[in-house]
Design a protein around this motif. Structure first.
Motif, PDB file in Angstrom:
ATOM      1  N   GLU A  58       0.855  -1.193   0.000  1.00  6.85           N
ATOM      2  CA  GLU A  58       0.000   0.000   0.000  1.00  6.85           C
ATOM      3  C   GLU A  58       0.885   1.235   0.000  1.00  6.85           C
ATOM      4  O   GLU A  58       1.938   1.252   0.639  1.00  6.85           O
ATOM      5  CB  GLU A  58      -0.894  -0.011   1.250  1.00  6.85           C
ATOM      6  N   ILE A  59       0.454   2.279  -0.725  1.00  7.14           N
ATOM      7  CA  ILE A  59       1.247   3.513  -0.767  1.00  7.14           C
ATOM      8  C   ILE A  59       0.766   4.559   0.233  1.00  7.14           C
ATOM      9  O   ILE A  59       1.500   5.472   0.561  1.00  7.14           O
ATOM     10  CB  ILE A  59       1.279   4.125  -2.188  1.00  7.14           C
ATOM     11  N   SER A  60      -0.445   4.421   0.727  1.00  9.04           N
ATOM     12  CA  SER A  60      -1.019   5.406   1.646  1.00  9.04           C
ATOM     13  C   SER A  60      -0.528   5.170   3.077  1.00  9.04           C
ATOM     14  O   SER A  60      -0.720   4.091   3.643  1.00  9.04           O
ATOM     15  CB  SER A  60      -2.543   5.323   1.613  1.00  9.04           C
ATOM     16  N   GLY A 116       4.834   1.212   0.124  1.00  6.38           N
ATOM     17  CA  GLY A 116       5.517   1.510  -1.126  1.00  6.38           C
ATOM     18  C   GLY A 116       4.765   0.883  -2.279  1.00  6.38           C
ATOM     19  O   GLY A 116       3.579   0.593  -2.178  1.00  6.38           O
ATOM     20  N   ASN A 117       5.468   0.668  -3.386  1.00  3.45           N
ATOM     21  CA  ASN A 117       4.806   0.029  -4.519  1.00  3.45           C
ATOM     22  C   ASN A 117       5.279  -1.416  -4.664  1.00  3.45           C
ATOM     23  O   ASN A 117       6.253  -1.825  -4.042  1.00  3.45           O
ATOM     24  CB  ASN A 117       4.981   0.835  -5.821  1.00  3.45           C
ATOM     25  N   ILE A 118       4.593  -2.169  -5.481  1.00  2.00           N
ATOM     26  CA  ILE A 118       4.810  -3.620  -5.589  1.00  2.00           C
ATOM     27  C   ILE A 118       6.236  -3.969  -6.007  1.00  2.00           C
ATOM     28  O   ILE A 118       6.815  -4.926  -5.501  1.00  2.00           O
ATOM     29  CB  ILE A 118       3.765  -4.271  -6.534  1.00  2.00           C
ATOM     30  N   SER A 119       6.833  -3.181  -6.883  1.00  2.00           N
ATOM     31  CA  SER A 119       8.196  -3.506  -7.334  1.00  2.00           C
ATOM     32  C   SER A 119       9.227  -3.283  -6.232  1.00  2.00           C
ATOM     33  O   SER A 119      10.271  -3.936  -6.207  1.00  2.00           O
ATOM     34  CB  SER A 119       8.556  -2.697  -8.577  1.00  2.00           C
ATOM     35  N   GLU A 120       8.955  -2.389  -5.286  1.00  4.16           N
ATOM     36  CA  GLU A 120       9.871  -2.130  -4.171  1.00  4.16           C
ATOM     37  C   GLU A 120       9.763  -3.188  -3.073  1.00  4.16           C
ATOM     38  O   GLU A 120      10.671  -3.323  -2.255  1.00  4.16           O
ATOM     39  CB  GLU A 120       9.567  -0.765  -3.548  1.00  4.16           C
ATOM     40  N   ILE A 161       3.067  -7.155 -14.716  1.00  5.13           N
ATOM     41  CA  ILE A 161       4.207  -8.039 -14.976  1.00  5.13           C
ATOM     42  C   ILE A 161       4.822  -8.494 -13.650  1.00  5.13           C
ATOM     43  O   ILE A 161       5.146  -9.671 -13.463  1.00  5.13           O
ATOM     44  CB  ILE A 161       5.247  -7.349 -15.885  1.00  5.13           C
ATOM     45  N   GLU A 162       4.956  -7.561 -12.714  1.00  2.00           N
ATOM     46  CA  GLU A 162       5.497  -7.909 -11.397  1.00  2.00           C
ATOM     47  C   GLU A 162       4.546  -8.849 -10.648  1.00  2.00           C
ATOM     48  O   GLU A 162       4.983  -9.816 -10.014  1.00  2.00           O
ATOM     49  CB  GLU A 162       5.771  -6.649 -10.569  1.00  2.00           C
ATOM     50  N   LEU A 163       3.254  -8.585 -10.715  1.00  2.00           N
ATOM     51  CA  LEU A 163       2.280  -9.481 -10.080  1.00  2.00           C
ATOM     52  C   LEU A 163       2.356 -10.873 -10.689  1.00  2.00           C
ATOM     53  O   LEU A 163       2.277 -11.875  -9.982  1.00  2.00           O
ATOM     54  CB  LEU A 163       0.865  -8.916 -10.195  1.00  2.00           C
ATOM     55  N   ASN A 164       2.523 -10.942 -11.984  1.00  2.00           N
ATOM     56  CA  ASN A 164       2.647 -12.240 -12.646  1.00  2.00           C
ATOM     57  C   ASN A 164       3.884 -12.967 -12.130  1.00  2.00           C
ATOM     58  O   ASN A 164       3.855 -14.169 -11.873  1.00  2.00           O
ATOM     59  CB  ASN A 164       2.718 -12.049 -14.164  1.00  2.00           C
ATOM     60  N   ARG A 165       4.960 -12.239 -11.939  1.00  2.00           N
ATOM     61  CA  ARG A 165       6.215 -12.839 -11.462  1.00  2.00           C
ATOM     62  C   ARG A 165       6.052 -13.425 -10.061  1.00  2.00           C
ATOM     63  O   ARG A 165       6.547 -14.508  -9.777  1.00  2.00           O
ATOM     64  CB  ARG A 165       7.333 -11.782 -11.463  1.00  2.00           C
TER      65      ARG A 165
END
Length: 178
Positions: free
Chosen positions: A4-6, A24-28, A56-60
Motif C-alpha cells: 500500500e502507498i497510503s 511503497g509500490n509492488i516492485s519495491e 508483470i510484477e504481479l505475474n512474477r
C-alpha cells in the motif's frame, strides 16, 4: 501480506488489523517469484502510473495457475455518463470517474493477456454503498432501492448478453497466471 502507498492505510492495516503491509509500490516490495497464490487489486490498477509493469510484477510473484482479482471503474459506463453531461450540464458535477488509466472489458483483457494472464473473466460489479455522486442525484432516501434496482438490471443485461454488454459503473475481473 499486502502492499500500500497510503501512510494512513498502512498504519490502519498494521495497527488496527495486525496485517503485514509493505509501504511503497509492488516492485519495491521485492517478493520472491511464485510466492503468492492470489493477488487482489481493489480500485488500484486505474490509479497507478504504470499498470503494465505492475501486472508483470504481479505475474512474477504469483504461483503458476495463481489468480488475480480486480475491481475498477468501467470506462464504457463512465463515457456513457459523460457524453450527456457535456450536452446537458444539468448535474452539479459530473459523476463519471476517470483516473490515470481507464479500462473496459476489452482493454483490461488485452492488457492482462499481454502480461501473461489467461482465462480472463470480466463481470458486472454492483454500485458501491452510498456513493456521493449517486446519492446527490437520487437522494439519500432513494439511494438503496434505486441502487438495488440498477444493480439487478445491470446483472440481468450482463447475463442476457452473455457478458457482451456491461452497464455497471465498475467491473470485476478475474484472471489466472499461465
Amino acid at each position: 501480506r499486502g502492499v500500500e502507498i497510503s501512510d494512513t492505510a498502512v498504519d490502519h492495516a498494521r495497527r488496527d488489523l495486525g496485517l503485514d503491509v509493505f509501504k511503497g509500490n509492488i516492485s519495491e516490495a521485492c517478493f520472491e517469484a511464485g510466492y503468492f497464490d492470489v493477488a487482489t487489486l481493489w480500485n488500484v490498477l486505474d490509479q497507478i502510473y504504470d499498470p503494465r509493469s505492475n501486472l508483470i510484477e504481479l505475474n512474477r510473484i504469483l504461483k503458476k495457475g495463481g489468480y488475480i482479482f480486480m475491481r475498477m471503474p468501467n470506462l464504457d459506463f463512465h463515457l456513457m455518463l459523460y457524453k450527456p453531461y457535456l450536452l446537458l450540464r444539468f448535474l452539479p458535477s459530473c459523476p463519471a470517474v476517470f483516473h490515470l488509466y481507464s479500462f473496459n472489458k476489452y482493454s483490461i483483457r488485452c492488457l492482462l493477456e499481454s502480461t501473461g494472464f489467461y482465462n480472463v473473466i470480466v463481470k458486472t460489479e454492483p454500485i458501491g454503498y452510498k456513493v456521493p455522486h449517486f446519492v446527490q442525484i437520487v437522494g439519500d432516501k432513494r439511494e438503496k432501492p434505486i441502487r438495488k434496482l440498477f444493480d439487478m438490471g445491470a446483472y440481468i443485461i450482463d447475463i442476457l448478453t452473455f457478458g457482451q454488454i456491461i452497464i455497471s459503473p465498475s467491473i470485476f475481473v478475474i484472471a489466472r497466471k499461465r
